[in-house]
Structure formats: structure tokens, C-alpha cells
Design a protein around this motif. Structure first.
Motif, PDB file in Angstrom:
ATOM      1  N   UNK A  49     -14.320  14.631  18.045  1.00 30.64           N
ATOM      2  CA  UNK A  49     -13.823  15.937  17.618  1.00 30.64           C
ATOM      3  C   UNK A  49     -12.291  15.944  17.595  1.00 30.64           C
ATOM      4  N   UNK A  50     -11.705  15.366  18.623  1.00 31.54           N
ATOM      5  CA  UNK A  50     -10.243  15.313  18.668  1.00 31.54           C
ATOM      6  C   UNK A  50      -9.695  14.507  17.493  1.00 31.54           C
ATOM      7  N   UNK A  51     -10.316  13.339  17.237  1.00 28.38           N
ATOM      8  CA  UNK A  51      -9.857  12.492  16.133  1.00 28.38           C
ATOM      9  C   UNK A  51     -10.098  13.161  14.789  1.00 28.38           C
ATOM     10  N   UNK A  52     -11.273  13.766  14.624  1.00 29.92           N
ATOM     11  CA  UNK A  52     -11.638  14.353  13.344  1.00 29.92           C
ATOM     12  C   UNK A  52     -10.854  15.599  12.985  1.00 29.92           C
ATOM     13  N   UNK A  53     -10.295  16.274  13.996  1.00 22.32           N
ATOM     14  CA  UNK A  53      -9.503  17.480  13.729  1.00 22.32           C
ATOM     15  C   UNK A  53      -8.005  17.219  13.884  1.00 22.32           C
ATOM     16  N   UNK A  54      -7.643  15.953  14.027  1.00 24.82           N
ATOM     17  CA  UNK A  54      -6.229  15.623  14.190  1.00 24.82           C
ATOM     18  C   UNK A  54      -5.623  16.210  15.444  1.00 24.82           C
ATOM     19  N   UNK A  55      -6.468  16.409  16.457  1.00 23.04           N
ATOM     20  CA  UNK A  55      -5.990  16.960  17.723  1.00 23.04           C
ATOM     21  C   UNK A  55      -5.961  18.467  17.782  1.00 23.04           C
ATOM     22  N   UNK A  56      -6.382  19.135  16.702  1.00 28.33           N
ATOM     23  CA  UNK A  56      -6.364  20.605  16.695  1.00 28.33           C
ATOM     24  C   UNK A  56      -7.417  21.200  17.623  1.00 28.33           C
ATOM     25  N   UNK A  57      -8.474  20.438  17.897  1.00 27.13           N
ATOM     26  CA  UNK A  57      -9.510  20.895  18.827  1.00 27.13           C
ATOM     27  C   UNK A  57      -9.591  19.895  19.977  1.00 27.13           C
ATOM     28  N   UNK A  58      -9.444  20.404  21.186  1.00 30.45           N
ATOM     29  CA  UNK A  58      -9.528  19.579  22.392  1.00 30.45           C
ATOM     30  C   UNK A  58     -10.810  19.925  23.139  1.00 30.45           C
ATOM     31  N   UNK A  59     -11.628  18.921  23.443  1.00 31.40           N
ATOM     32  CA  UNK A  59     -12.900  19.132  24.123  1.00 31.40           C
ATOM     33  C   UNK A  59     -12.830  18.554  25.530  1.00 31.40           C
ATOM     34  N   UNK A  60     -13.073  19.395  26.518  1.00 37.77           N
ATOM     35  CA  UNK A  60     -13.133  18.960  27.911  1.00 37.77           C
ATOM     36  C   UNK A  60     -14.596  18.806  28.314  1.00 37.77           C
ATOM     37  N   UNK A  61     -14.970  17.627  28.776  1.00 34.86           N
ATOM     38  CA  UNK A  61     -16.355  17.360  29.167  1.00 34.86           C
ATOM     39  C   UNK A  61     -16.534  17.675  30.645  1.00 34.86           C
ATOM     40  N   UNK A  62     -17.513  18.522  30.944  1.00 33.93           N
ATOM     41  CA  UNK A  62     -17.818  18.873  32.323  1.00 33.93           C
ATOM     42  C   UNK A  62     -19.133  18.231  32.750  1.00 33.93           C
ATOM     43  N   UNK A  63     -19.158  17.705  33.972  1.00 33.89           N
ATOM     44  CA  UNK A  63     -20.392  17.156  34.525  1.00 33.89           C
ATOM     45  C   UNK A  63     -21.376  18.290  34.797  1.00 33.89           C
ATOM     46  N   UNK A  64     -22.651  17.981  34.691  1.00 30.11           N
ATOM     47  CA  UNK A  64     -23.703  18.967  34.932  1.00 30.11           C
ATOM     48  C   UNK A  64     -24.809  18.334  35.754  1.00 30.11           C
TER      49      UNK A  64
END
Length: 318
Positions: A49-64
Motif C-alpha cells: 500500500x505504501x509503495x502503490x500510493x507513493x507513501x500517501x497512505x501509511x499502514x501500521x500493522x497491529x498484532x492480534x
């Protein structure tokens, strides 16, 4: 306007306006236990997602701790929340059934699907020395199911369903010990559920002679799960397709997420899917047609994308 402010205040306001013009959208992706294949998938999606949006969207992964927790957290999360779970679990939450009985919440009705991720695929892995070709041949054998997982629960259900209840020995060991136990002859088979190719099955097939059992069409129908074909060559020594079952898993958001954000996330995921598959083979099995397995509504933003590409969508998903 700026000339009426002090120098420091003017600079601060200008910086704030500039930042706002190029604000990075932040998304929280609730995944699975750290170290699991599904947590790794979450990290891979975040990078895509970060690569595909050129960094415009940042995704933080949370453990579950699992899919139930992911659904329950919808009650306290906002528009930036994305999580993974089987669609069947969302339906149970919306109906207040099973593990959600007495825990109903209006927020559950707002859950909306975005895109599928690799399914939980059942693997019955047997030693090549065990002389097992069909489920009936498992009678008298020692099988490791593990405990507390979808694979363990589903594996036990299949043994009962196919007439093997009480006719096999269930090994008292954790699934993490399965490959070593199979290699040294402590067990004849183990059951695991995960995306394919599954890391523990890859390890087993690479280090000893194993066979992944196929289900008949009647057996697949009896399980009421989704029929899944693991292509020949997925694992070392696998010369033919394996017919098995799977439980679909989907990335969800809620109706609070804007249509534009849901569209961007969904489109970017599919735009990056080939790159994801090059890095991790389990993504190769994911197709837009898998949205047919979604039993809940699709987010309007994601729906716009699927209509653009002509993906199969039924009226109940709109």
C-alpha cells in the motif's frame, strides 16, 4: 492574514497549512499473532500500500490474538481501522450468535468488505511410509492436530465426519513440533490450516517423503466449506492437484471509512498483487472472484472498483 501574526506564529501556521495539503493518510491494519503467516501478510500488504500510493497512505500493522478480537474491536475503532477475519465470523457478530451471543453491538452492522487475502486451507499431511492414500487409511494411525486453532478444530470435525472418531490416536503435542515428529516416526500425519503454500508443509515436504491427502467431492460437500485445489507442484514431490477445503479470509473496514479511501486501498491492493505474489507465492491464489465468498456487504468504495473491473458481485453484497 499572515502579516497580522508574529513571525513565529506565522511560520507555524504556514508549516501547518503545507503539511495539511500533503497529509499522509494513516491506516491501522489488525492482523494476527506476530510470527504467523497472516501477520507476515499484513506486513506485506502495508509495504504494498505504501509503495502503490507513493507513501500517501501509511499502514501500521497491529498484532492480534485472533479473528474474534479483530471483530470485537470494531466497537471502539474509527474510520482508519482495517482488520482481517473470515466473512462467516462477521455474519455471526451481526446476528449475535455463537461467540458473540450477548455481545451484540450496532457497530457490527457497519462492517464492510474490502478485498480477500489467502484462505485458511486445510492440509492433511501424511508420512510417505504410512501407506495412507485416503482418509479411510488413517484408521489406526497417530495424528497430530495441535490445539486451539482453526485447523485443530476443523481437523477433529473431519475425522468425526469421515468415520474416524475413536479410530485414530491423537498425539499430545503442539503443531510447532509436527515436522520433527513426522520425520522421526512419532506420528503418521499432522493437520494444519493456513494459506498455501504453508511454511510447515514446505518444510516437511523438503525434508522427508510426505503426501497431502485429497478429499472426494462428496467429502468436500459434507464439510460445507469452500472447495479449494492446491495445484500440482506446490510442494516437493506433489505430482498431482490436491482437492481440499478452505475458509475464506477477507480484509474489512467499516462504513465510517470514506468511499475514496476504501477505493484507493482496494485498487492499490489489486494493482500490487502481482508484486506481492512475486515476493510470497501465497498471494498468487488470490483473485477478485474470491469476493463471491463474502457473505456481508462490500464497502461502496471497494464496490466501485469491483464494478469497474467487472468482478462478480451479487445484489446482497451491495
Amino acid at each position: 492574514m499572515l502579516r497580522h501574526l508574529g513571525t513565529a506564529a506565522a511560520l507555524a501556521l504556514a508549516a501547518s497549512l503545507a503539511t495539511g495539503a500533503h497529509a499522509q493518510e494513516r491506516i491501522t491494519y489488525k492482523s494476527a499473532k506476530a510470527g504467523s503467516s497472516y501477520y507476515q501478510m499484513g506486513v506485506e500488504i502495508a509495504e504494498a500500500i505504501k509503495a502503490g500510493t507513493g507513501g500517501d497512505v501509511s499502514v501500521t500493522v497491529e498484532e492480534s490474538q485472533g479473528s474474534v478480537q479483530n471483530v470485537m474491536e470494531v466497537r471502539a475503532r474509527g474510520a482508519d481501522y482495517v482488520f482481517t477475519t473470515p466473512p462467516a465470523l462477521v455474519a455471526l457478530a451481526q446476528e449475535g450468535k455463537a461467540m458473540f451471543e450477548g455481545k451484540g453491538n450496532p457497530a457490527f452492522a457497519e462492517i464492510r468488505a474490502l478485498f480477500p487475502i489467502p484462505s485458511l486451507t486445510m492440509h492433511f499431511v501424511v508420512s510417505g511410509d504410512a501407506g495412507v492414500e485416503t482418509f479411510a487409511d488413517l484408521e489406526g494411525k497417530t495424528i497430530l492436530l495441535g490445539s486451539g486453532s482453526f485447523g485443530a478444530t476443523e481437523g477433529q470435525k473431519y475425522l468425526e465426519m469421515f468415520g474416524l472418531d475413536g479410530k485414530v490416536e491423537i498425539a499430545n503435542a503442539e503443531l510447532s513440533n509436527a515436522v520433527a515428529a513426522l520425520k522421526n516416526g512419532q506420528i503418521d500425519a499432522f493437520v494444519t490450516a493456513g494459506s498455501y503454500p504453508a511454511p510447515n508443509v514446505i518444510e516437511a515436504a523438503a525434508s522427508t517423503d510426505v503426501k497431502v491427502l485429497s478429499l472426494s467431492d462428496d467429502q468436500v460437500a459434507e464439510t460445507k466449506r469452500t472447495k479449494t485445489v492446491i495445484p500440482a507442484g506446490t510442494y516437493a514431490g506433489q505430482d498431482s492437484d490436491v482437492v481440499t477445503t478452505s475458509l475464506p479470509v477477507v480484509a474489512f473496514a467499516t462504513a465510517e471509512m470514506s468511499d475514496d479511501t476504501a477505493y484507493l486501498l482496494t485498487k492499490t491492493f489489486w494493482d500490487e498483487q502481482a508484486t506481492l505474489a512475486d515476493a510470497s507465492p501465497w498471494w498468487a491464489a488470490v483473485t477478485p472472484e474470491m469476493m463471491e465468498t463474502v457473505t456481508t456487504q462490500i464497502h461502496p468504495g471497494a464496490l466501485r472498483y469491483y464494478e469497474e473491473i467487472g468482478a462478480p458481485i451479487n445484489p446482497s453484497q451491495k
